[in-house]
Design an enzyme around this catalytic site. Sequence first.
Site, mmCIF file in Angstrom:
data_model
loop_
_atom_site.group_PDB
_atom_site.id
_atom_site.type_symbol
_atom_site.label_atom_id
_atom_site.label_comp_id
_atom_site.label_asym_id
_atom_site.label_seq_id
_atom_site.Cartn_x
_atom_site.Cartn_y
_atom_site.Cartn_z
ATOM 1 N N LYS A 109 64.679 -84.112 20.111
ATOM 2 C CA LYS A 109 65.861 -84.531 20.513
ATOM 3 C C LYS A 109 66.718 -83.616 21.363
ATOM 4 O O LYS A 109 67.663 -83.792 22.134
ATOM 5 C CB LYS A 109 66.567 -85.123 19.384
ATOM 6 C CG LYS A 109 66.226 -86.375 19.126
ATOM 7 C CD LYS A 109 66.675 -87.249 17.932
ATOM 8 C CE LYS A 109 66.179 -88.483 17.592
ATOM 9 N NZ LYS A 109 64.820 -88.549 16.622
HETATM 10 C C1 PLP Z 1 64.081 -89.459 16.422
HETATM 11 C C2 PLP Z 1 62.679 -89.170 16.102
HETATM 12 C C3 PLP Z 1 61.650 -90.079 16.192
HETATM 13 C C4 PLP Z 1 62.000 -91.396 16.890
HETATM 14 O O1 PLP Z 1 62.174 -91.553 18.190
HETATM 15 P P1 PLP Z 1 62.828 -92.795 18.930
HETATM 16 O O2 PLP Z 1 63.200 -92.361 20.396
HETATM 17 O O3 PLP Z 1 64.049 -93.172 17.976
HETATM 18 O O4 PLP Z 1 61.730 -93.888 18.776
HETATM 19 C C5 PLP Z 1 60.597 -89.688 15.720
HETATM 20 N N1 PLP Z 1 60.125 -88.543 15.095
HETATM 21 C C6 PLP Z 1 61.034 -87.564 14.997
HETATM 22 C C7 PLP Z 1 60.999 -86.270 14.479
HETATM 23 C C8 PLP Z 1 62.500 -87.870 15.533
HETATM 24 O O5 PLP Z 1 63.501 -86.940 15.282
#
Ligand code: PLP
Length: 462
Positions: A109
């Site tokens: 993210k």
């Molecule tokens: C947020 C997250 C996901 C899922 O991602 P999405 O965009 O919500 O599908 C998977 N793995 C980790 C480590 C995350 O932080």
Amino acid sequence: MRYFSTRGGQSGLTFTQAVMTGLAADGGLLLPERIPRVADRLAEWQHLDYTRLAEEIFALFADDIPREAMRPLIARAYASFDAEQPVPLVRHEGLYLLELFHGPTLAFKDVALQLLGNLFEWVLERQGGRLNLLAATSGDTGSAAIAGLRGRAGIKLFVMYPEGRTSRLQERQMTTVQDDNIFNLCVDGSFDDCQRLLKGIFGHQAFRERLQLGAVNSVNWARIMAQLVYYFSAWFQLRRRQPSATAFDVCVPTGNFGNVFAGYLARRMGLPIDRLLLATNENDILARFFNSGRYERGEVHASHSPAMDIQVASNFERYLYYLLGGNTQRVADFMRAFNEAGVGRVHYNTRQLDAAFRAASVSDADTLVAIREAYERHGRLLCPHTAVGRRVAERLQRDEVPLVCLATAHPAKFAETLALAVPGLRLTHPLLDPLSALPERKTRIQPQQDRIEAFIEEAVAA
Ligand SMILES: *Cc1c(COP(=O)(O)O)cnc(C)c1O
């Protein structure tokens, strides 16, 4: 490029308006009016470094920000990553891993949120005014948003997270930040409760306008745009290793459908992704959908991959728009039916709903097995989300097509779970270890919209 709502109630927004708005006023999500086709530019982009590649892709979608202005925003965002290539592709036993966890909070993210903070600041510097941001997090979005927004002038960030459903470490990554523009709201409920509250508050027009409320969740278009870049980067890095490759599959551990939606768009832009392998944990609403056409809400179960403990995936609506032939009325009807009855249906008469996707889910027990095997056989530690992807990749991989698995978080973020899979393993990380000694700041709050609105109102007035 102009942006419109998937439910048809808003259109003609510029990129900066779309970024500052987050969720559309009618409750829909914003999408670009058209998907640029770039297949004939891939050869030219192949040798660009990550920031130059980002610049080319953003120029297609963010055409109201001049390139010269965008360039330093991109450069600053990725200067905070600890690797020279922000998203390195590494070989792992018959497939590739794309490491997306080299940013300041060690999850993918950061790739989008480091940029988003810079975009907000750039717009506020020009337009003046203030921005209050509300986020719902199952763990990683909160800390990444905080890292991207802490200490920024004119911006306050409110983060709702479900009490006891994030790891303690993830919680500490949020609550130990001392900047006074950051507010942590520890909600007595599940992540879906947090996401429902978020939608409710954004749907409260008078409140939203009075407080100039914006979004940092993946409902914000800029996050999807930022995530497009690493799908292209993955392909270019893969081609350097395997010049004869003509297409690839990508396996994406999925919660809110944000990450995989960016892959879907990259595919539609002309990147030669053959299949997107969608991986979920036991919260498998998306895997069930792609295998049956029924989108049906279930109970949320706490799993070893908490960032994917989601039943109602906010970005699914963006995909639905394309699946329903670009008909906003049909999207609005589907979402209304789903919100009322907890189930929506797309009719299909082929075996596969959409040739672009394959989907499967992985149990908690199997997640631990995947972690153990990757470690024992190949000496590689995978975070539980990445392990879910690895397991699905194993099932759906084809001999003739190279496969990239997205590695979404650093394993040290989930040290407790990794120790369950590999007894005796003690993981440490220089960014995480000091957190347990720091004081925490958080407010416990009931999952009630009026309470949260009152809290925000008071904090903004102070
Ligand atoms: C947020 C997250 C996901 C899922 O991602 P999405 O965009 O919500 O599908 C998977 N793995 C980790 C480590 C995350 O932080």
